[in-house]
Motif scaffolding. Structure first.
Motif, PDB file in Angstrom:
ATOM      1  N   GLY A 250       4.736  13.146   1.313  1.00 42.31           N
ATOM      2  CA  GLY A 250       6.056  12.674   1.725  1.00 42.31           C
ATOM      3  C   GLY A 250       6.255  12.806   3.222  1.00 42.31           C
ATOM      4  O   GLY A 250       6.788  11.887   3.876  1.00 42.31           O
ATOM      5  N   VAL A 251       5.818  13.926   3.799  1.00 39.79           N
ATOM      6  CA  VAL A 251       5.919  14.112   5.249  1.00 39.79           C
ATOM      7  C   VAL A 251       5.036  13.099   5.968  1.00 39.79           C
ATOM      8  O   VAL A 251       5.428  12.537   7.005  1.00 39.79           O
ATOM      9  CB  VAL A 251       5.534  15.552   5.636  1.00 39.79           C
ATOM     10  CG1 VAL A 251       5.543  15.715   7.155  1.00 39.79           C
ATOM     11  CG2 VAL A 251       6.501  16.553   5.010  1.00 39.79           C
ATOM     12  N   SER A 252       3.846  12.845   5.422  1.00 42.98           N
ATOM     13  CA  SER A 252       2.949  11.849   6.029  1.00 42.98           C
ATOM     14  C   SER A 252       3.591  10.472   6.028  1.00 42.98           C
ATOM     15  O   SER A 252       3.480   9.723   7.009  1.00 42.98           O
ATOM     16  CB  SER A 252       1.623  11.797   5.263  1.00 42.98           C
ATOM     17  OG  SER A 252       0.918  12.999   5.381  1.00 42.98           O
ATOM     18  N   ARG A 253       4.280  10.135   4.949  1.00 46.49           N
ATOM     19  CA  ARG A 253       4.950   8.848   4.896  1.00 46.49           C
ATOM     20  C   ARG A 253       6.049   8.776   5.954  1.00 46.49           C
ATOM     21  O   ARG A 253       6.206   7.762   6.636  1.00 46.49           O
ATOM     22  CB  ARG A 253       5.551   8.605   3.510  1.00 46.49           C
ATOM     23  CG  ARG A 253       6.280   7.265   3.468  1.00 46.49           C
ATOM     24  CD  ARG A 253       7.080   7.033   2.217  1.00 46.49           C
ATOM     25  NE  ARG A 253       7.911   5.847   2.415  1.00 46.49           N
ATOM     26  CZ  ARG A 253       8.715   5.343   1.512  1.00 46.49           C
ATOM     27  NH1 ARG A 253       8.813   5.903   0.332  1.00 46.49           N
ATOM     28  NH2 ARG A 253       9.439   4.275   1.767  1.00 46.49           N
ATOM     29  N   HIS A 254       6.826   9.858   6.090  1.00 45.13           N
ATOM     30  CA  HIS A 254       7.910   9.883   7.075  1.00 45.13           C
ATOM     31  C   HIS A 254       7.364   9.729   8.492  1.00 45.13           C
ATOM     32  O   HIS A 254       7.856   8.890   9.264  1.00 45.13           O
ATOM     33  CB  HIS A 254       8.681  11.202   6.950  1.00 45.13           C
ATOM     34  CG  HIS A 254       9.610  11.466   8.097  1.00 45.13           C
ATOM     35  ND1 HIS A 254      10.767  10.742   8.293  1.00 45.13           N
ATOM     36  CD2 HIS A 254       9.544  12.367   9.125  1.00 45.13           C
ATOM     37  CE1 HIS A 254      11.384  11.184   9.377  1.00 45.13           C
ATOM     38  NE2 HIS A 254      10.657  12.160   9.897  1.00 45.13           N
TER      39      HIS A 254
END
Length: 319
Positions: free
Chosen positions: A51-55
């Motif tokens: 999720g952080v990578s997507r953000h």
């Protein structure tokens, strides 16, 4: 994944854990219970990391984000290998240096492709397709490793790919070229896994782990440095979270594989897809479409069947 150890089926963006010393002298049931808790916790952390990578990948070039993550990971690998028996001098020696380098670069490319898929397709759709990588390993283990692939495994592969078609819905107007990204990432990760098993025949596990982190960091830096962008102050905490969670999750994986065999832990890594779905819906506003849910269940079911068949062959022993 050296010595036939593998990460869980949904842990594509992560690197493979090294093999470790024999389990500690504790009751087997207690060791396995602790290992299951650790593998489930690492699956949760990897899902949060995705999720952080997507953000961050939506704000900066994915290759730049992956480069920063690899820098931090390389430091972790160097420190870990330095403390291992023989130190860095032993870790760097490889009987297959070119294969080690190639598999490390391949993993870097897979991580970049997967992060790009997160940004374009979302977490849920990406992982529903990426979950097919154990099936690809089964299909490719024959030409890569000379293993015999029976009709049951080929049937499981066929069923798994039927699940992918349900997810993609080709011909419905929903399918796009971007939907190929997670499948490409899964194929790259499958080849990486097979090459890791191949080098594991000659190199100790810590050597493969060293090459994964350090050679990968060098490779991504050669390209990623040209995509450098100033990091906004509000994103620095997220970047630190990305790096720290990577180290925490890999540490948990290492501890889990100290306590139990990877083959016993593999099914529990599928919990990552559950967490990814929750994060995707609640945080990123994604939709868990019926065809994605149904196709994902089929893909995971086929993957679990191949795992079960592998366990059966191990118990039966050589024929």
């Amino acid at each position: 994944m050296p010595n036939n150890r593998q990460t869980g089926p949904l842990m594509g963006p992560a690197t493979a854990p090294p093999a470790v010393p024999p389990p500690l002298a504790r009751p087997r049931s207690e060791r396995q219970g602790t290992a299951i808790l650790l593998i489930c916790a690492s699956a949760l952390i990897f899902a949060a990391q995705d999720g952080v990578s997507r953000h961050l990948g939506s704000a900066y070039p994915p290759i730049f984000v992956v480069m920063l993550r690899y820098w931090f990971f390389a430091v972790f690998v160097i420190l870990l290998c330095a403390r291992a028996p023989g130190g860095l001098r032993r870790a760097i020696r490889s009987k297959r240096p070119w294969t080690q380098a190639f598999r490390s670069v391949l993993l870097v490319a897979e991580v970049v492709v997967t992060v790009e898929a997160f940004v374009r397709l979302g977490l849920i759709n990406t992982h529903a397709i990426f979950a097919c990588y154990p099936l690809l390993i089964s299909a490719l283990s024959g030409p890569f490793l000379g293993e015999k692939v029976g009709w049951r495994r080929w049937a499981a592969v066929a069923v798994g790919f039927a699940g992918i078609l349900i997810v993609l819905k080709p011909g419905s107007g929903v399918f796009t070229a971007e939907a190929v990204l997670p499948f490409v990432g899964a194929a790259m990760f499958a080849v990486y896994g097979l090459l890791t098993r191949l080098v594991g025949r000659d190199d100790p596990a810590m050597t493969s782990f060293f090459w994964t982190g350090v050679a990968g960091a060098v490779a991504i830096t050669l390209i990623g440095i040209w995509h450098w962008e100033p990091i906004a102050g509000r994103d620095i905490p997220w970047l630190l979270v990305l790096c720290l969670t990577a180290v925490a999750a890999h540490f948990m994986l290492i501890k889990a594989y100290e306590l139990a065999e990877a083959s016993a832990l593999q099914p529990f890594s599928y919990t990552q897809l559950v967490w990814v779905s929750i994060f995707g819906v609640l945080i990123f506003g994604e939709t868990l479409a019926p065809n994605v849910a149904a196709g994902g269940v089929i893909v995971i079911g086929a993957g679990l069947f191949t795992w079960w068949r592998a366990r059966q062959r191990e118990r039966a022993g050589p024929s």
